[in-house]
Motif scaffolding. Structure first.
Motif, short mmCIF file in Angstrom:
data_model
loop_
_atom_site.label_atom_id
_atom_site.label_comp_id
_atom_site.label_asym_id
_atom_site.label_seq_id
_atom_site.Cartn_x
_atom_site.Cartn_y
_atom_site.Cartn_z
N GLU A 329 0.83 -1.21 0.00
CA GLU A 329 0.00 0.00 0.00
C GLU A 329 0.87 1.26 0.00
OE1 GLU A 329 -2.97 2.58 -0.20
OE2 GLU A 329 -3.14 0.41 -0.44
N TYR A 340 5.06 1.49 -8.07
CA TYR A 340 4.14 0.47 -8.57
C TYR A 340 4.84 -0.88 -8.72
CZ TYR A 340 1.10 4.42 -9.76
OH TYR A 340 0.31 5.54 -9.71
N LEU A 367 -7.11 -8.86 -2.12
CA LEU A 367 -6.61 -8.10 -3.26
C LEU A 367 -7.72 -7.21 -3.84
CD1 LEU A 367 -4.42 -7.48 -5.37
CD2 LEU A 367 -5.25 -9.44 -6.68
N ARG A 368 -8.95 -7.77 -3.91
CA ARG A 368 -10.07 -6.97 -4.44
C ARG A 368 -10.30 -5.74 -3.57
NH1 ARG A 368 -13.67 -10.66 -4.51
NH2 ARG A 368 -14.70 -10.15 -2.53
N TRP A 370 -7.99 -4.33 -1.64
CA TRP A 370 -6.79 -3.50 -1.70
C TRP A 370 -6.78 -2.63 -2.94
CZ3 TRP A 370 -2.81 -2.80 -5.12
CH2 TRP A 370 -1.65 -2.14 -4.65
N VAL A 371 -7.26 -3.15 -4.09
CA VAL A 371 -7.12 -2.45 -5.36
C VAL A 371 -8.15 -1.35 -5.54
CG1 VAL A 371 -8.66 -3.82 -6.82
CG2 VAL A 371 -6.50 -2.93 -7.76
N HIS A 374 -7.19 2.24 -5.86
CA HIS A 374 -6.18 2.49 -6.90
C HIS A 374 -6.74 2.30 -8.32
CE1 HIS A 374 -3.28 2.53 -3.65
NE2 HIS A 374 -3.68 1.32 -3.27
N LEU A 375 -8.05 2.24 -8.46
CA LEU A 375 -8.64 1.97 -9.77
C LEU A 375 -8.41 3.09 -10.78
CD1 LEU A 375 -12.02 0.27 -8.73
CD2 LEU A 375 -9.96 -0.81 -9.68
N LEU A 381 -2.53 -0.61 -12.57
CA LEU A 381 -3.42 -1.71 -12.99
C LEU A 381 -2.78 -2.52 -14.12
CD1 LEU A 381 -6.88 0.12 -12.95
CD2 LEU A 381 -5.76 -1.17 -11.13
N LEU A 384 -0.29 -4.85 -12.60
CA LEU A 384 -0.96 -5.94 -11.89
C LEU A 384 -1.43 -7.01 -12.88
CD1 LEU A 384 -3.10 -3.89 -9.34
CD2 LEU A 384 -1.13 -5.32 -8.81
N TRP A 391 -8.66 -9.51 -10.24
CA TRP A 391 -9.68 -9.44 -9.19
C TRP A 391 -11.04 -9.32 -9.85
CZ3 TRP A 391 -6.32 -5.88 -10.86
CH2 TRP A 391 -6.83 -4.70 -11.38
#
Length: 394
Positions: A329, A340, A367-368, A370-371, A374-375, A381, A384, A391
């Motif tokens: 994070e 990143y 993970l879902r 956490w992300v 950051h979308l 992304l 990732l 996710w």
């Protein structure tokens, strides 16, 4: 790949005189020389002199290597300091030569034909120079390394071609074994515990570690019996010569012991021989087969160690997973490419740890979560997704 050649020379017994140093400096505009050392490097062009002649005239050691391979190591000895039959009984195939002159003798290791190395050599003559003293003391392990190198250069795994002759040799197996060992040198004493200089030589001459291990298993421990009868020969030394040596010893004259050995061997009237062949003689075919088995075992053991180390690492990740999630994070929050990359690296480790402990579903759920913040970071992304960190949308 650009061209690179390196010539290095070194004195051991005595430094160069002022006149000799001036002559050495005139050999090349690329040379850097002192009274004990000279280094010549070329990124283009070539050395215009025969390096072995330069060694013979001025130095005691020479090392050459280039980025296309073909390494050479040569050592100079006072004439007669080494046995005249030093390399008799070795089938060196020109990998090792011993050239005798009136004043000095030259022992030369070289690999003239080889594929370019995977990694460019990065070695210095100082790593090998101890071999000179070892040979003067009767240690023949470096010669055996040269023999292993010469045989490995010839070896192409063509032993299968001999199968056609097996039926014809059924009644002559003993004779075949004798022929196979003809010209094979004995494994020297203590070959299982090579010196650092000998290990460096094996690397320079491309002798595989497994082959050294195989040969070492056939060597005896301890030291070989002396072949020089100095106790008897010193009695032949005239009194004035004995007094002269004592006086020069008191003055700490460099290289005096080697000069004394040379004179004593001359008094022995050519009776000096190389160290007696007391070790076991093992054909290269046998050593090669044993080295292959050793190599397979070493690879297996390495894989086991790597697997255990990986398991230990994943256990540590799992034990401190909350800390690693926070690290991911913090890295992502920096909003930079390096941040990143660091975040993705941590998340990959967390995923691998979760897979190992069969907690994949828990990882995907976290993970879902956490992300979500950051979308709006497309660069993150993209990274990732490239590492298959996917996710599902809520």
């Amino acid at each position: 790949m650009s061209e690179y050649q390196r010539y290095e020379f070194m004195t051991c017994d005595r430094p160069l005189t002022r006149a000799q140093l001036d002559a050495v400096n005139d050999l090349s505009s690329h040379i850097h020389a002192s009274s004990t050392h000279a280094l010549i490097e070329y990124h283009w062009g070539d050395f215009k002199h025969d390096p072995l002649k330069v060694l013979h005239k001025y130095f005691d050691g020479f090392l050459y290597w280039a980025n296309w391979g073909s390494p050479q190591l040569a050592l100079r000895f006072p004439h007669g300091a080494l046995p005249a039959d030093l390399i008799e009984g070795y089938d060196f195939e020109d990998v090792v030569t011993f050239t005798k002159h009136a004043d000095y003798d030259i022992l030369h290791f070289q690999i003239s034909e080889m594929e370019p190395p995977d990694e460019i050599l990065d070695c210095e003559l100082g790593s090998f120079i101890a071999i000179r003293d070892e040979l003067l003391a009767g240690d023949l392990r470096s010669l055996y390394i040269g023999w292993l190198s010469s045989q490995s250069m010839l070896w192409d795994g063509s032993e299968e071609e001999d199968d056609e002759d097996d039926e014809e040799e059924e009644d002559g197996e003993d004779d075949g074994e004798d022929n196979e060992l003809r010209g094979v040198p004995p494994v020297p004493y203590a070959f299982s515990t090579l010196t650092e200089a000998q290990q460096e030589l094996a690397e320079l001459l491309l002798v595989p570690e497994a082959l050294l291990t195989a040969a070492g298993r056939h060597s005896q421990t301890g030291k070989p019996l002396p072949s020089d009868n100095f106790a008897a020969w010193v009695e032949l030394l005239p009194q004035e010569r004995s007094n002269d040596y004592l006086l020069r010893l008191a003055r700490n004259e460099p290289g005096l012991s080697r000069l004394l050995v040379q004179e004593l061997r001359a008094l022995g009237q050519g009776k000096t021989k190389a160290a007696p062949a007391l070790g076991e003689r093992v054909s290269y075919t046998t050593l090669y087969a044993e080295s292959e088995a050793i190599h397979v075992k070493q690879e297996y053991e390495q894989r086991v160690q790597e697997r255990l180390a990986r398991q230990s690492h994943l256990q540590d990740i799992h034990k401190h997973k909350d800390t690693h999630w926070r690290q991911a994070e913090i890295a992502a929050a920096r909003g930079t490419g390096t941040g990143y990359e660091e975040a993705v690296k941590v998340l990959v480790e967390l995923r691998d740890a979760a897979d190992y402990f069969k907690e994949t579903q828990q990882f995907q759920e976290r993970l879902r979560t956490w992300v979500q913040p950051h979308l709006r970071r497309p660069a993150l992304l993209k990274r990732l997704q490239a590492d298959k960190l996917t996710w599902t949308e809520e």
